[in-house]
Scaffold this active site. Structure first.
Site, PDB file in Angstrom:
ATOM      1  N   ASP A 147       0.838  -1.188   0.000  1.00 52.80           N
ATOM      2  CA  ASP A 147       0.000   0.000   0.000  1.00 52.80           C
ATOM      3  C   ASP A 147       0.879   1.246   0.000  1.00 52.80           C
ATOM      4  O   ASP A 147       1.852   1.335   0.757  1.00 52.80           O
ATOM      5  CB  ASP A 147      -0.879  -0.043   1.258  1.00 52.80           C
ATOM      6  CG  ASP A 147      -1.800   1.144   1.379  1.00 52.80           C
ATOM      7  OD1 ASP A 147      -2.669   1.304   0.509  1.00 52.80           O
ATOM      8  OD2 ASP A 147      -1.665   1.904   2.364  1.00 52.80           O
ATOM      9  N   GLU A 178       1.588  -0.458  -5.186  1.00 49.12           N
ATOM     10  CA  GLU A 178       0.655   0.632  -5.479  1.00 49.12           C
ATOM     11  C   GLU A 178       1.551   1.863  -5.613  1.00 49.12           C
ATOM     12  O   GLU A 178       2.008   2.408  -4.607  1.00 49.12           O
ATOM     13  CB  GLU A 178      -0.356   0.828  -4.357  1.00 49.12           C
ATOM     14  CG  GLU A 178      -1.331   1.959  -4.648  1.00 49.12           C
ATOM     15  CD  GLU A 178      -2.254   2.255  -3.468  1.00 49.12           C
ATOM     16  OE1 GLU A 178      -3.413   2.628  -3.717  1.00 49.12           O
ATOM     17  OE2 GLU A 178      -1.814   2.136  -2.307  1.00 49.12           O
TER      18      GLU A 178
END
Length: 635
Positions: free
Chosen positions: A321, A357
């Site tokens: 993330d 990401e």
């Protein structure tokens, strides 16, 4: 280097904790009535505190207390009233629950022991020499929010719904097989805490992107602890399906200056968090703090955590993330930053799948295409260009072709495409809601519809929101099938969020992180069987066609881009801003994809393609005849 955390031996357990700025540290043991016994710990020259606890063993519960200077502006948060979770605790006895006392200034809140989960001493896991990852780039990644995935699944025993164990149920595995899923990507399963504003709104965090522990699983998802995860991984591996964990190493749940003191903050905030020159916490994540991934202590915690999940559970890899946070140096993002290099070179991690990401809100935060050869990357350019094409934006035919072929404009210079193509993810509209809402509908989140993405490149087919009109329903179903068609017929790795294969809706909520309810749970009984059947057919077609799941670059001899007359596209046709149709043919196999984004049917030679349709035509059979219409997915 001696391990941190609890280390069981024949006579008891030895505990080791990093806290170099603390003046005093205690191991706090709790019995069955929550009575506390404190054992003073001793510090060595490296700032590691330790104590041997005779008779302490498996199942015993514990916490930590640290005392020292309390100067938050200088990164010092010591408060002996705050019971702290050992960062290396492999299990906790209950989930975290936010309480204002956890964030009270020193001397004002009282003892927090009753509010804090306790670490649980666990025996060393049998660390496996992991098999090579089941997942290979080019396959289908299936993004799963563990709790919402099976809470409403009628075939899952009620006691297992919403847990990691449910992933190994035959009904789930059968569904994954019919989709030809290569790996499930589990949204965060580490123990997390709710953001402080959610309780007064009657909401709770459903996604888990607010971790407190990087080792312990959240008991709501894994009441059976690491053994439960290991069992699910084994069951999925037996079905040929890999497991990827979504890890949040960019921040922790202690938030900003007003946040709770739970673990890292109370032990060594200076090492674990990034600070401005004046001592303020840096917030490149939008969540209140940023982990200092350049500090050796934080790097050790992250790498030990990754090794823990590979060795103890055999997971295939990780999705990170807000991944630029892991490689942000004082001079900017660097794909050769120490932590990223260590992940690549670590013996236990070197063959694991790594997915970035590639953006956050920090300086230089957009790094799509820059993570390097070992990484796959979420491709939001694919997401947005495909959405804009099917929405009807002008001038998108060139972008459509580039995205279908693997996004060479983004990943040029790499040996193969590293794209993860996706149309929808956990954050943002669902695939079905893309075709039903032009604007977000996030009122249920309690933030006056200000949260979530404002620009979604979505459309509503004439009516905003749910509609009983059969024509509108048919148009939306057609568009979802077309979107799925482009995804499954795209070169490289693809990602599908659970439920998008059967038309799941969040009723326009494009930020359902706090909707641990029917908004965020998959409605298995109400799923759209027509869309699901279409997705299954596309998945089977893709699985049999290496043209798509190959990640190598397409050369001129590999592919033809054709117009409706079966002739090579001309420069004028590529530059025609109103053109919304083309054919993509693989020369060696003859596999052809006909794409008609017009609102009217379009003839490609003798084949009529309905409006807003992707029509895959498999390679010629031995008989020389092309597949019949009934053999291939179509709207």
């Amino acid at each position: 280097m001696s391990p941190l955390g609890p280390d069981m031996h024949e006579r008891g357990t030895r505990f080791r904790v990093h806290a170099p700025d603390a003046d005093r540290l205690w191991l706090c043991l709790f019995d069955g009535q929550d009575r506390e016994t404190r054992l003073p710990m001793t510090r060595d020259v490296d700032g590691i505190w330790s104590v041997d606890a005779p008779g302490v063993g498996e199942g015993d519960r514990y916490g930590l207390r640290a005392d020292g200077p309390h100067h938050p502006d200088a990164g010092l948060w010591f408060d002996p009233d705050k019971l702290l979770l050992d960062p290396y605790a492999a299990a906790i006895d209950r989930p975290f629950a936010y309480d204002p006392m956890l964030a009270a200034p020193r001397g004002e809140g009282g003892d927090t022991a009753a509010l804090m989960p306790k670490g649980v001493v666990t025996p060393p896991f049998s660390m496996m020499a992991p098999e090579p990852p089941v997942f290979r780039p080019g396959g289908l990644v299936y993004e799963v929010q563990v709790r919402g995935f099976t809470m409403l699944h009628p075939d899952i025993p009620e006691a297992r719904r919403g847990t990691i164990a449910a992933l190994g149920h035959p009904a789930v595995i059968e569904h994954l097989r019919r989709l030809h899923v290569s790996a499930v990507e589990l949204m965060p399963i580490n123990a997390w805490i709710d953001e402080r504003h959610l309780g007064p709104l009657g909401l709770r965090n459903a996604w888990g992107y607010n971790p407190v522990s990087y080792f312990a699983l959240d008991p709501r998802l894994a009441p059976g602890g690491m053994a439960e995860l290991r069992g699910a991984v084994d069951a999925l591996h037996a079905a040929g399906i890999g497991v990827i964990l979504d890890m949040v190493y960019n921040h922790d749940g202690e938030s900003d200056r007003e946040g709770p003191t739970l673990s890292l903050r109370g032990l060594d905030a200076r090492s674990y968090f990034r600070h401005e020159a004046d001592g303020r916490l840096i917030n490149d994540t939008g969540t209140g703090n940023s982990i200092d991934c350049n500090h050796p202590v934080a790097q050790r915690l992250i790498l030990d955590s990754l090794r823990h999940f590979v060795g103890a559970a055999g997971v295939d890899g990780f999705r990170f993330d807000l991944a630029p946070a892991l490689g942000r140096l004082p001079t900017g993002f660097d794909s050769e930053a120490p932590l990223l290099r260590a992940m690549r070179d670590d013996p236990l991690l070197s063959d694991r799948i790594l997915i970035a990401e590639p953006w956050d809100i920090g300086p230089g935060g957009y790094q799509l295409g820059r993570f390097g050869e070992r990484w796959l990357e979420w491709n939001d350019r694919y997401r947005d260009d495909m959405r804009r094409f099917w929405r009807g934006d002008r001038g998108m035919i060139g972008a459509l072709a580039t995205r279908l072929a693997g996004s060479s404009d983004i990943f040029h210079g790499a040996a193969a495409t590293r794209t993860v193509n996706f149309l929808a993810a956990h954050d943002g509209f669902t695939l079905a809601d893309l075709t039903a809402y032009e604007h977000r509908r996030n009122e249920a989140n309690g933030e006056h519809n200000r949260d979530g993405h404002g620009e979604n490149f979505s459309w509503n087919n004439g009516v905003e929101g749910a509609s009983a009109d059969p024509a509108i329903q048919a148009a939306r179903r057609r568009d979802v099938k077309a979107l799925l068609g482009t995804l499954f017929c795209s070169r490289g790795t693809i990602m599908l969020t659970a439920g998008d294969e059967f038309g799941r809706t969040q009723m326009g909520n494009n930020n359902a992180y706090a909707q641990d309810n029917a908004i965020g749970w998959l409605d298995w009984q109400g799923r759209d069987r027509e869309i699901e059947a279409h997705a299954f057919a596309l998945a089977g077609l893709r699985a049999s066609a290496p043209d798509f799941n190959d990640t190598g670059w397409l050369l001129e001899d590999d592919i033809e881009w054709l117009d409706e007359q079966d002739r090579p596209m001309t420069v004028a046709q590529w530059e025609d801003a109103d053109r919304r149709y083309l054919a993509m043919r693989f020369r060696r196999s003859g596999f052809t994809i006909l794409i008609n984004g017009d609102d009217q049917p379009r003839d490609f030679g003798a084949v009529r393609v309905p409006a807003r349709t992707v029509l895959p035509i498999p390679a010629e059979r031995e008989s020389g005849a092309r597949g019949r219409a009934g053999d291939r997915p179509q709207s």
